[in-house]
Write an enzyme that holds these catalytic residues in place. Structure first.
Site, mmCIF file in Angstrom:
data_model
loop_
_atom_site.group_PDB
_atom_site.id
_atom_site.type_symbol
_atom_site.label_atom_id
_atom_site.label_comp_id
_atom_site.label_asym_id
_atom_site.label_seq_id
_atom_site.Cartn_x
_atom_site.Cartn_y
_atom_site.Cartn_z
ATOM 1 C CD GLU A 92 -2.844 -1.146 2.402
ATOM 2 O OE1 GLU A 92 -3.988 -1.581 2.247
ATOM 3 O OE2 GLU A 92 -2.412 -0.766 3.506
ATOM 4 C CB CYS A 105 3.211 7.579 3.029
ATOM 5 S SG CYS A 105 3.840 6.434 4.254
ATOM 6 C CB CYS A 112 7.575 -5.040 8.636
ATOM 7 S SG CYS A 112 8.947 -4.231 9.472
ATOM 8 C CB CYS A 116 7.073 -2.255 16.042
ATOM 9 S SG CYS A 116 8.756 -1.875 15.526
ATOM 10 C CB CYS A 119 3.694 -1.633 13.516
ATOM 11 S SG CYS A 119 3.716 -1.453 11.741
ATOM 12 N N GLY A 157 7.096 -1.827 5.856
ATOM 13 C CA GLY A 157 8.482 -2.303 5.830
ATOM 14 C C GLY A 157 9.465 -1.362 6.496
ATOM 15 C CD GLU A 158 13.877 -0.106 9.378
ATOM 16 O OE1 GLU A 158 12.990 0.320 10.133
ATOM 17 O OE2 GLU A 158 14.832 0.592 8.989
ATOM 18 C CB SER A 211 10.387 4.567 14.674
ATOM 19 O OG SER A 211 9.857 4.839 13.408
ATOM 20 C CG HIS A 287 -3.590 6.064 14.020
ATOM 21 N ND1 HIS A 287 -2.367 6.423 13.506
ATOM 22 C CD2 HIS A 287 -4.334 7.189 14.055
ATOM 23 C CE1 HIS A 287 -2.389 7.715 13.225
ATOM 24 N NE2 HIS A 287 -3.561 8.198 13.549
ATOM 25 C CB CYS A 330 1.294 6.897 11.466
ATOM 26 S SG CYS A 330 2.907 6.419 12.006
#
Lengths: 347, 221
Positions: A92, A105, A112, A116, A119, A157-158, A211, A287, A330
């Site tokens: 996305e 973005c 990923c 985390c 996320c 993803g990182e 982050s 969120h 986010c």
């Protein structure tokens, strides 16, 4: 058999391609121009190339741009685009229009690995690194491409876990023969994979967003497994090795979790950790994701936090939440529903 | 202009390279510095290569440092690393990382080579009040199981998803956790393995009432 994509190749890679085909060296520059300035979708559109050159290129290559499969639009104007990757997986990208800037973005991986706690992308696990073509396709195939003012690598993803392809995509965006964008229009995020972060700092000029989410080791470990290996403290030490100049920006992203990382102690901890780093802090409202043990801090607490950090000289802002109703905000991007379950697990 | 400022790697000799099962190696190298059980080292075959991280799998009291890894087909490091012999040189960083288990009752959960830091901790004599759950696809992937059973007895549970024998539990460790009526909520839970395992297990533990701050995970990436 599918053909190799030209879109996403750097100038030196294009040079190697034309050399192998026995075409004149200047053809590579012409191809780069068609790809990255005119964004053509077929090799036949490259009309200043000889017919023979186009024929030869067509035999082995294609441009390789793929339009988005679908999109959703938020009440606030944010659009979330779904793209299919080469191997039928999905990513996305979120388009965020504002009065004076339009930001895209983009994702750097399908899923990923970093796990985390807060996320949504982490919940789908890791499927693959995006190719340079797939990273750039999110920009090139965006219907609003011409309106874009900024790109942020803050989607799925990182980025530092796919550093080779991320750096190649940045080279294409910022080179004269590519999009010729200023690197100051680009911001790349990381959770702090230190060796790759060093490469990013050394090999690109784009802004860096880290982050952070807690200044304390034990607490950050609970939120972000990376802290077990690359601690925030070591990451800050690494940043201090570099001169970022006046134009290049480091920012720290800080999602605020109620009762977890939003106390006066955390303000103090952040001030200590960030001492000596010229940076800004972006506070982000959490969120909520399904079955999460975390809750977002209220806005009053966020404002208190912002004011305390600002008073001590750290430029601190509360980031406006965008696209929450379409899961574009986010930490909410995910294509988990589109993944076929792996039945051959070891757990 | 910024210069490359990466961590310097130091040369060390390989002592031993054991093939544990198809595609999985246990390599021991000279110990050139002290470490804490649960830490990692970065390792490369050449000083200027981009190193990869591996959990140390041997005890702090040993004269060598070992790592446990599976060969990633097409990978840059593991296929050649699997071929090193005694006397060869590899390049390693100083040990680092903070996946250090507190001296409290704990449940350790690992899959595949994710057993490595727990092996190190047990070999270092820090295995009081712990229960180890290890998941694997096949029986040959329960590395050092004799030793682990010797150390932990019935507190060492093996979950095999595709094969079975009298010593293993058939099925997934995630199913075991889901079906557990009561998991100790005050225990620490240490997880090590693939990101998907960590995410799935963490979600189950949280749904069972384990506070998220009692769950510490190390992910292989």
């Amino acid at each position: 058999m599918s053909k190799e994509a030209l879109y996403g190749k750097t100038l030196s890679e294009l040079k190697a391609c034309v050399k192998e085909l026995g075409l004149p060296a200047f053809t590579s520059k012409q191809i780069a121009d068609w790809l990255y300035k005119k964004h053509v979708t077929t090799i036949d559109d490259m009309t200043n190339l000889s017919k023979k050159a186009r024929l030869m290129l067509n035999e082995q290559f294609e441009v390789g741009l793929v339009p988005p499969q679908s999109f959703q639009e938020s009440v606030d104007g944010t659009k979330k685009y779904l793209f299919q990757t080469n191997n039928h997986q999905f990513i996305e990208a979120a388009y965020l229009p504002e009065d004076n800037r339009n930001t895209l973005c983009i994702s750097s991986q399908v899923g990923c690995k970093m796990g985390c706690l807060f996320c949504m992308t982490a919940r789908q696990g890791f499927q693959k690194n995006l190719t340079t073509n797939e990273i750039l396709n999110q920009i090139a195939s965006l219907p609003e491409r011409e309106t874009l003012s900024n790109v942020v690598y803050m989607g799925m993803g990182e980025p530092m876990d796919n550093i080779d392809n991320v750096l190649k995509s940045l080279e294409i965006i910022t080179s004269e023969w590519g999009y010729a964008w200023s690197p100051r229009r680009i911001n790349v995020s990381t959770i702090g994979v230190i060796p790759a972060m060093r490469r990013f700092i050394e090999e690109s000029e784009a802004h860096l967003a880290i982050s952070l989410h807690s200044p304390f080791n034990e607490e950050r470990k609970q939120l972000m497994p990376i802290e077990n290996v690359y601690t925030a403290e070591k990451m800050i030490e690494a940043l201090k090795d570099y001169d970022f100049g006046r134009q290049r920006r480091i920012s720290f992203e800080y999602i605020m979790f109620k009762g977890v990382n939003d106390s006066a102690q955390h303000v103090k901890g952040l001030l200590q950790l960030l001492d000596g780093i010229k940076c800004r802090v972006n506070l982000i409202h959490f969120h909520p994701i399904p079955n999460s043990p975390l809750e977002g801090s209220d806005y009053k607490t966020m404002e208190y936090f912002r004011d305390k950090l600002s008073q001590k000289g750290i430029t601190t802002t509360i980031r406006k939440s965008r696209g929450e109703d379409i899961y574009a905000a986010c930490g909410l991007l995910s294509t988990k529903k589109l993944i076929q379950e792996d039945t051959d697990k070891d757990f | 202009m910024n210069q490359h400022k990466r961590k310097k790697l130091k040369p060390v000799n390989v002592i031993d390279n054991r093939l544990l099962t198809s595609g999985v190696h246990y390599i021991s190298i000279e110990k050139n510095c002290e470490f804490k059980a649960g830490q990692v080292i970065a390792i490369a075959l050449n000083p200027n290569d981009e190193p990869r991280l591996y959990s140390i799998a041997s005890g702090t009291n040993k004269k060598y440092i070992s790592i446990l890894f599976d060969i990633k087909p097409g990978g840059e490091l593991t296929p050649p690393l699997s071929k090193v012999k005694s006397g060869d040189t590899v390049f390693i960083s100083e040990p680092f990382g903070k996946f250090l288990c507190a001296d409290k009752p704990a449940t350790w959960i690992a899959t595949g080579t994710g057993i490595a830091p727990f092996l190190s901790i047990i070999e270092s004599g820090q295995n009081k009040n712990i229960k180890l759950l290890h998941g694997a696809r096949t029986l040959d992937k329960f590395f050092f199981q004799e030793y682990l059973y010797e150390q932990l007895g019935d507190y060492y549970l093996r979950f095999c998803t595709t094969e079975s024998n009298e010593r293993t539990i058939d099925g997934r460790l995630t199913d075991y956790l889901k079906n557990s009526k009561k998991l100790p909520t005050n225990n620490k839970y240490y997880l090590c393995g693939s990101s998907q395992m960590v995410i799935d297990v963490r979600e189950i533990l949280i749904s069972k009432g384990i506070p998220f701050d009692n769950i510490i995970a190390e992910i292989y990436f």
